[in-house]
Write a protein that holds these residues in place. Structure first.
Motif, PDB file in Angstrom:
ATOM      1  N   VAL A   6     -27.808   4.731  30.372  1.00 48.04           N
ATOM      2  CA  VAL A   6     -28.921   5.641  30.093  1.00 48.04           C
ATOM      3  C   VAL A   6     -29.170   5.666  28.577  1.00 48.04           C
ATOM      4  CG1 VAL A   6     -29.768   8.014  30.207  1.00 48.04           C
ATOM      5  CG2 VAL A   6     -28.421   7.057  32.104  1.00 48.04           C
ATOM      6  N   ILE A   7     -30.400   5.381  28.195  1.00 49.73           N
ATOM      7  CA  ILE A   7     -30.794   5.363  26.786  1.00 49.73           C
ATOM      8  C   ILE A   7     -31.666   6.593  26.510  1.00 49.73           C
ATOM      9  CG2 ILE A   7     -31.945   4.086  24.963  1.00 49.73           C
ATOM     10  CD1 ILE A   7     -29.424   2.731  26.081  1.00 49.73           C
ATOM     11  N   GLU A   8     -31.219   7.411  25.546  1.00 48.74           N
ATOM     12  CA  GLU A   8     -31.998   8.579  25.139  1.00 48.74           C
ATOM     13  C   GLU A   8     -32.801   8.223  23.895  1.00 48.74           C
ATOM     14  OE1 GLU A   8     -31.391  13.184  23.561  1.00 48.74           O
ATOM     15  OE2 GLU A   8     -29.697  12.087  24.413  1.00 48.74           O
ATOM     16  N   LEU A   9     -34.115   8.450  23.958  1.00 47.95           N
ATOM     17  CA  LEU A   9     -35.012   8.096  22.859  1.00 47.95           C
ATOM     18  C   LEU A   9     -35.209   9.279  21.912  1.00 47.95           C
ATOM     19  CD1 LEU A   9     -37.623   6.114  24.966  1.00 47.95           C
ATOM     20  CD2 LEU A   9     -35.609   5.239  23.745  1.00 47.95           C
ATOM     21  N   ALA A  10     -35.890   9.027  20.803  1.00 51.05           N
ATOM     22  CA  ALA A  10     -36.048  10.042  19.761  1.00 51.05           C
ATOM     23  C   ALA A  10     -36.772  11.277  20.270  1.00 51.05           C
ATOM     24  CB  ALA A  10     -36.782   9.450  18.560  1.00 51.05           C
ATOM     25  N   GLN A  13     -36.829  11.604  25.597  1.00 47.98           N
ATOM     26  CA  GLN A  13     -37.083  10.897  26.844  1.00 47.98           C
ATOM     27  C   GLN A  13     -35.886  10.003  27.164  1.00 47.98           C
ATOM     28  OE1 GLN A  13     -40.457   8.281  26.610  1.00 47.98           O
ATOM     29  NE2 GLN A  13     -40.037   7.302  28.569  1.00 47.98           N
ATOM     30  N   GLN A  14     -35.576   9.846  28.436  1.00 47.22           N
ATOM     31  CA  GLN A  14     -34.456   9.004  28.854  1.00 47.22           C
ATOM     32  C   GLN A  14     -34.959   7.879  29.757  1.00 47.22           C
ATOM     33  OE1 GLN A  14     -31.509  11.563  30.661  1.00 47.22           O
ATOM     34  NE2 GLN A  14     -30.635  12.138  28.675  1.00 47.22           N
ATOM     35  N   ILE A  15     -34.416   6.691  29.536  1.00 48.31           N
ATOM     36  CA  ILE A  15     -34.736   5.579  30.425  1.00 48.31           C
ATOM     37  C   ILE A  15     -33.435   4.904  30.845  1.00 48.31           C
ATOM     38  CG2 ILE A  15     -37.018   5.170  29.421  1.00 48.31           C
ATOM     39  CD1 ILE A  15     -35.825   2.791  27.930  1.00 48.31           C
ATOM     40  N   LYS A  16     -33.444   4.305  32.050  1.00 47.87           N
ATOM     41  CA  LYS A  16     -32.268   3.638  32.590  1.00 47.87           C
ATOM     42  C   LYS A  16     -32.508   2.129  32.523  1.00 47.87           C
ATOM     43  CE  LYS A  16     -30.320   5.469  36.191  1.00 47.87           C
ATOM     44  NZ  LYS A  16     -30.038   5.845  37.607  1.00 47.87           N
ATOM     45  N   VAL A  17     -31.542   1.410  31.940  1.00 46.93           N
ATOM     46  CA  VAL A  17     -31.658  -0.043  31.833  1.00 46.93           C
ATOM     47  C   VAL A  17     -30.329  -0.670  32.234  1.00 46.93           C
ATOM     48  CG1 VAL A  17     -33.357   0.065  29.961  1.00 46.93           C
ATOM     49  CG2 VAL A  17     -30.923  -0.090  29.407  1.00 46.93           C
ATOM     50  N   GLU A  18     -30.364  -1.966  32.535  1.00 46.07           N
ATOM     51  CA  GLU A  18     -29.122  -2.669  32.859  1.00 46.07           C
ATOM     52  C   GLU A  18     -28.238  -2.780  31.619  1.00 46.07           C
ATOM     53  OE1 GLU A  18     -29.199  -6.354  34.878  1.00 46.07           O
ATOM     54  OE2 GLU A  18     -30.882  -5.780  36.179  1.00 46.07           O
ATOM     55  N   PHE A  43     -28.586   2.826  16.883  1.00 44.40           N
ATOM     56  CA  PHE A  43     -28.019   3.182  18.188  1.00 44.40           C
ATOM     57  C   PHE A  43     -26.731   3.957  17.966  1.00 44.40           C
ATOM     58  CE2 PHE A  43     -25.697   2.080  22.207  1.00 44.40           C
ATOM     59  CZ  PHE A  43     -26.572   2.752  23.057  1.00 44.40           C
ATOM     60  N   ASN A  44     -26.765   5.207  18.453  1.00 40.53           N
ATOM     61  CA  ASN A  44     -25.618   6.109  18.242  1.00 40.53           C
ATOM     62  C   ASN A  44     -25.236   6.185  16.759  1.00 40.53           C
ATOM     63  OD1 ASN A  44     -25.408   6.778  20.950  1.00 40.53           O
ATOM     64  ND2 ASN A  44     -23.988   5.089  21.392  1.00 40.53           N
ATOM     65  N   SER A  57     -24.261   3.790  27.236  1.00 41.49           N
ATOM     66  CA  SER A  57     -25.298   4.818  27.114  1.00 41.49           C
ATOM     67  C   SER A  57     -25.259   5.404  25.704  1.00 41.49           C
ATOM     68  CB  SER A  57     -25.077   5.926  28.142  1.00 41.49           C
ATOM     69  OG  SER A  57     -25.191   5.426  29.456  1.00 41.49           O
ATOM     70  N   GLY A  58     -26.399   5.864  25.253  1.00 39.26           N
ATOM     71  CA  GLY A  58     -26.426   6.462  23.924  1.00 39.26           C
ATOM     72  C   GLY A  58     -27.838   6.777  23.466  1.00 39.26           C
ATOM     73  N   LYS A  59     -27.933   7.243  22.215  1.00 34.92           N
ATOM     74  CA  LYS A  59     -29.212   7.638  21.643  1.00 34.92           C
ATOM     75  C   LYS A  59     -29.765   6.505  20.791  1.00 34.92           C
ATOM     76  CE  LYS A  59     -31.509  11.632  19.630  1.00 34.92           C
ATOM     77  NZ  LYS A  59     -31.360  13.056  19.215  1.00 34.92           N
ATOM     78  N   LEU A  60     -31.010   6.143  21.036  1.00 34.25           N
ATOM     79  CA  LEU A  60     -31.620   5.002  20.368  1.00 34.25           C
ATOM     80  C   LEU A  60     -32.868   5.422  19.598  1.00 34.25           C
ATOM     81  CD1 LEU A  60     -31.922   1.898  19.909  1.00 34.25           C
ATOM     82  CD2 LEU A  60     -33.270   1.858  22.024  1.00 34.25           C
ATOM     83  N   GLU A  61     -32.940   4.989  18.332  1.00 35.82           N
ATOM     84  CA  GLU A  61     -34.170   5.122  17.528  1.00 35.82           C
ATOM     85  C   GLU A  61     -34.673   3.721  17.231  1.00 35.82           C
ATOM     86  OE1 GLU A  61     -35.690   6.541  13.100  1.00 35.82           O
ATOM     87  OE2 GLU A  61     -33.584   6.728  13.656  1.00 35.82           O
ATOM     88  N   ILE A  62     -35.864   3.422  17.702  1.00 32.80           N
ATOM     89  CA  ILE A  62     -36.441   2.095  17.474  1.00 32.80           C
ATOM     90  C   ILE A  62     -37.286   2.134  16.210  1.00 32.80           C
ATOM     91  CG2 ILE A  62     -38.018   0.348  18.383  1.00 32.80           C
ATOM     92  CD1 ILE A  62     -37.144   1.183  21.177  1.00 32.80           C
TER      93      ILE A  62
END
Length: 637
Positions: A6-10, A13-18, A43-44, A57-62
């Protein structure tokens, strides 16, 4: 079976990816447009490249190329594409350090080949080749020893020296093809992302800024997202050259410098008129706001500066002299003198706030290479003020200073941004004092609804501060006004007032400047107005051009009439063609030029040409005088 994370965005919002999905694929999953603009991420809390695989899983800022971080990445990458090109073209470059600047980048290096601007085209062509090769840019963590061995193999002694000074055990190494560097922070995914750049200047610098070290070459460049932004900036550079206050100061006969007093301006008559007008205006607004003007000595005992704390924090920038076997120092600021003035009298709590202002000439040592016309000098006049207050007056008094700063900057047509600077590493006082001071400034900013930038660790050694950054006509930022809160100097000078219980209590001091340095502010104004000052500031407000000798009597009478209304006026009596004299007056950037000939004499009128306008108008003399007087009185722009 596929494993998901699970990736948490800035935006939470959360999205699930492989598990094992690359950051770039996550960006594309969020939005196709983001996938095209993503260059890196965090990332984190750790930097990652767009091709890194996310394994948990973690928090991601693109980071998008359109963001401020994206622009920073462009400029950091441009610096390294430049130095990569230097190595390809000249071969023997020993790399120092490179970094981004406000609009671009610089890189320091040693080379047996002396680089000049004539080489820039060749270097830029090689940069273009590196960009066309679209070389992937990869950052990798190495141990300190691995990094040392890597840079020793490339004969990069300055990099090895830097790595040996690192406190951390791991070193981030940046690689693009055969080129390697030390680098932390976001960078572009590959060299092909770099679109718009230009080399501008070359100079010499000491390694690490110390004059006992090697002299390196430093090349400056600019870099932007696209050619449109680049070309707009190049136009601003050309406009800045036209507005350079050093050239305009000479052209308009405002000030000069001499080798007999390096870094110390000489004000010529016209420049002194503007300077005096600035002081007079400041006196006017300060008087209305309850300030009393004082004057303190230019040179005081060294012990005073030790007592104030300036000796420990500032003595390397001070000038000293010995008188009667006693060490004295030229004042670098007015604060201690104002403390002595307050201490000389007994105040009641009813007397506070006490507002003391001074146009104080101060002296500060600057390296000769840092001197820059009026913008960086060794002696200048501060429009300094110190306000002695009770703690319960702190918030309201700072609000009053804010209103004063706003009034002054609006008069000159400046917008501004605000910055709050907090406790520096080298500071005086205990935590409670600093916490209270910073809280008071934040309370004022919040109560006024002011947007501000937090600049942690950049306060004065005696207290936190609010700085005002004005924006000039070319959208350049200049830090001028400051509000500083100080519990320390009242303690050091044993200042006190008598409270309502007949007890001695320490006051709090607000340090305040609006112009900051009058000299520097004048330099900013010259460039802001491009030398065409508003009427109230212009050294000569009106120039009269008699068409012929027969019209000089009317010109003289007109001059006397204007002088009687306190309008600064000159007459050009030269035996030159009228067109030539009009063009000369335009070069002086005078607000008004009056041409007087037969019609003007016979009808008691003037032919008025306002600076910047292509045509002249016929005006009644009384109407013209009324208009100019209003511009002066109301300080119209």
């Amino acid at each position: 079976m596929n494993e998901f994370i699970v990736i948490e965005l800035a935006d939470n919002q959360q999205i699930k990816v492989e598990k094992g999905t690359a950051l770039i694929e996550v960006a594309r999953k969020i939005a196709t447009s983001l996938g095209k603009k993503a260059i890196a991420g965090n990332f984190n809390g750790l930097p990652v490249s767009i091709n890194d695989l996310l394994m948990e899983s973690g928090k991601l800022e693109i980071i998008s190329i359109d963001s401020n971080e994206g622009l920073s990445a462009i400029r950091q990458t441009a610096a390294r594409v430049f130095i990569h090109a230097i190595q390809r073209v000249f071969g023997d470059a020993n790399l120092g350090v490179g970094n981004q600047t406000e609009n671009g980048f610089y890189y320091d290096f040693h080379s047996n080949y002396r680089i000049s601007k004539e080489n820039f085209n060749v270097i830029e062509e090689e940069m273009k080749k590196i960009i066309s090769e679209d070389i992937p840019i990869v950052a990798k963590l190495l141990s300190r020893q691995e990094a040392i061995q890597l840079f020793e193999s490339y004969n990069q002694s300055y990099k090895v020296e830097l790595i040996n000074e690192y406190k951390q055990d791991m070193v981030s190494v940046y690689r693009q093809g055969q080129f390697v560097d030390i680098f932390e922070g976001p960078h572009l995914p590959s060299t092909g992302w770099l679109k718009a750049y230009k080399l501008l200047e070359v100079s010499g610098v000491y390694w690490k800024g110390e004059d006992t070290n090697d002299v390196l070459q430093r090349v400056y460049g600019i870099a932007f997202r696209n050619n449109k932004e680049l070309n707009e900036h190049l136009k601003r550079i050309e406009e800045a050259k036209k507005r350079d206050h050093r050239n305009l100061g000479k052209q308009l006969e405002l000030f000069m410098f001499s080798n007999e007093a390096p870094g110390m301006p000489f004000y010529l008559p016209k420049g002194q008129i503007i300077r005096q007008a600035l002081e007079d205006y400041s006196r006017e607004v300060q008087r209305k706001s309850g300030y009393n003007e004082v004057r303190t000595p230019s040179m005081m005992n060294q012990k005073l500066w030790e007592e104030s704390g300036h000796w420990n924090h500032y003595h390397e920038n001070m000038y000293f002299s010995e008188v009667d076997k006693t060490n004295f120092a030229l004042k670098p600021m007015n604060c201690p003198g104002h403390m002595l003035i307050f201490k000389d009298k007994l105040y009641s709590y009813r007397d506070l706030p006490v507002r003391i202002a001074e146009f104080g000439q101060v002296h500060r040592h600057e390296f000769s290479g840092a001197l820059n016309g009026l913008l960086r000098v060794r002696t200048f006049c501060q429009d300094d003020a110190h306000i002695f207050i009770r703690e319960d007056q702190m918030v309201e008094e700072i609000r009053n200073v804010f209103r004063l700063v706003d009034e002054v900057y609006q008069t000159f047509g400046f917008s501004y941004k605000v910055e709050l600077s907090t406790r520096p590493e080298k500071s005086l006082g205990n935590d409670a004092f600093w916490n209270d001071s910073e809280a008071a400034l934040i309370q004022v900013l919040d109560s006024l609804g002011i947007d501000y930038v937090l600049n942690e660790g950049d306060g004065a050694f005696y207290g936190p501060k609010i700085d005002f950054h004005i924006e000039d006509a070319l959208h350049r930022s200049h830090q001028c006004a400051t509000i500083q809160l100080d519990y320390q100097m009242p303690e050091k000078f044993n200042l006190s007032y008598i409270n309502e219980n007949n007890e001695k209590v320490r006051p709090v001091v607000i340090h305040r400047a609006i112009f900051g340095s009058i000299d520097r502010f004048l330099g900013i104004l010259i460039e802001h107005y491009a030398g065409a000052f508003p009427t109230w500031l212009a050294p000569t407000q009106v120039k009269i051009l008699p068409v012929a000798r027969a019209h000089e009597e009317y010109a003289n009478a007109l001059k006397e009439l204007l002088l009687s209304h306190n309008i600064r006026v000159e007459i050009d009596y030269r035996n030159e063609k009228l067109g030539y004299r009009i063009r000369e007056a335009q070069l002086e950037k005078l607000p008004y030029v009056l041409v007087v000939g037969n019609q003007e004499v016979n009808e008691n009128i003037v032919n008025v040409r306002k600076y910047g306008e292509k045509t002249s108008v016929i005006v009644n003399v009384e109407d013209f005088i009324s208009k100019v007087c209003d511009e002066i009185k109301f300080k119209q722009l």
